[in-house]
Scaffold this active site. Structure first.
Site, PDB file in Angstrom:
ATOM      1  N   ASP A 166     -32.851 -23.355  17.604  1.00 28.82           N
ATOM      2  CA  ASP A 166     -33.958 -24.297  17.706  1.00 28.82           C
ATOM      3  C   ASP A 166     -34.377 -24.682  16.304  1.00 28.82           C
ATOM      4  O   ASP A 166     -34.341 -23.855  15.386  1.00 28.82           O
ATOM      5  CB  ASP A 166     -35.138 -23.691  18.468  1.00 28.82           C
ATOM      6  CG  ASP A 166     -36.206 -24.734  18.770  1.00 28.82           C
ATOM      7  OD1 ASP A 166     -35.862 -25.792  19.326  1.00 28.82           O
ATOM      8  OD2 ASP A 166     -37.383 -24.501  18.451  1.00 28.82           O
ATOM      9  N   THR A 167     -34.759 -25.931  16.147  1.00 23.28           N
ATOM     10  CA  THR A 167     -35.210 -26.448  14.853  1.00 23.28           C
ATOM     11  C   THR A 167     -36.555 -27.124  15.047  1.00 23.28           C
ATOM     12  O   THR A 167     -36.726 -27.911  15.976  1.00 23.28           O
ATOM     13  CB  THR A 167     -34.198 -27.467  14.291  1.00 23.28           C
ATOM     14  OG1 THR A 167     -32.936 -26.826  14.133  1.00 23.28           O
ATOM     15  CG2 THR A 167     -34.660 -28.028  12.952  1.00 23.28           C
TER      16      THR A 167
END
Length: 193
Positions: free
Chosen positions: A70-71
């Protein structure tokens, strides 16, 4: 077998650079920040949630290794997710314009018997964007589906004054750290080129 718990074409492209066969999984994992959850805790939890959901999906494969990532873009503690529309994208870019923000990418790798993760935080400084530049970039459609409403590997790159950290991490998958995680999950005695 390695699985990528992501629909992101960028993560698929990045993971393919590590020269390992893998299958991408089409998962829908909720990305909602819990009350009181810090931005960095949030990005790490979501990456782990994706990896565990992927492992549950391919549970019949006893050799499954699942990577979730996840970013998030963070400015002064506020998480900038994906814009809901063009106006939201423009508002995000106006807030980021002329400022240094963090891009946090968490990677979690899980197998039946273990889990490991890493968090990579990079700092990106934008030059000041004019209203015309923001409108033009938003009209390109590129900001949609991107955390913080921009893609470092796309048209937004021209507005980046400074990057400290991982370019591939800002794209969505820090390759050096991901390589090290995956090496830890390979069977002993197996050489990887």
């Amino acid at each position: 077998m390695l699985y990528l718990a992501s629909r992101s074409p960028r993560r698929t492209e990045l993971l393919s650079r590590l020269d390992r066969p893998f299958r991408a999984l089409d998962l829908d994992v909720p990305e909602v920040r819990a009350p009181g959850e810090t931005a960095l805790d949030y990005v790490q939890r979501v990456a782990a949630d994706k990896a565990r959901a992927g492992l549950a999906l391919v549970g019949a494969d006893p050799d499954a290794v699942v990577l979730g990532s996840d970013t998030e873009v963070i400015l002064e503690g506020e998480v900038f997710g994906k814009p809901v529309d063009a106006a939201d994208a423009a508002a995000m870019l106006r807030r980021l314009s002329g400022h240094t923000h963090q891009v946090a990418t968490a990677v979690a790798v899980v197998a039946a018997d273990r889990q490991q993760s890493v968090l990579v935080v990079s700092e990106v400084t934008f030059m000041d964007w004019s209203d015309v530049a923001i409108a033009s970039y938003v009209a390109s459609g590129e900001p949609m589906g991107k955390a913080g409403a921009y893609a470092i590997q796309g048209g937004a790159e021209r507005y980046i004054r400074h990057l400290a950290g991982s370019y591939s991490g800002v794209m969505g998958l820090p390759l050096q750290q991901t390589e090290q995680l995956l090496l830890a999950f390979e069977p002993k005695g197996v050489a990887h080129v």
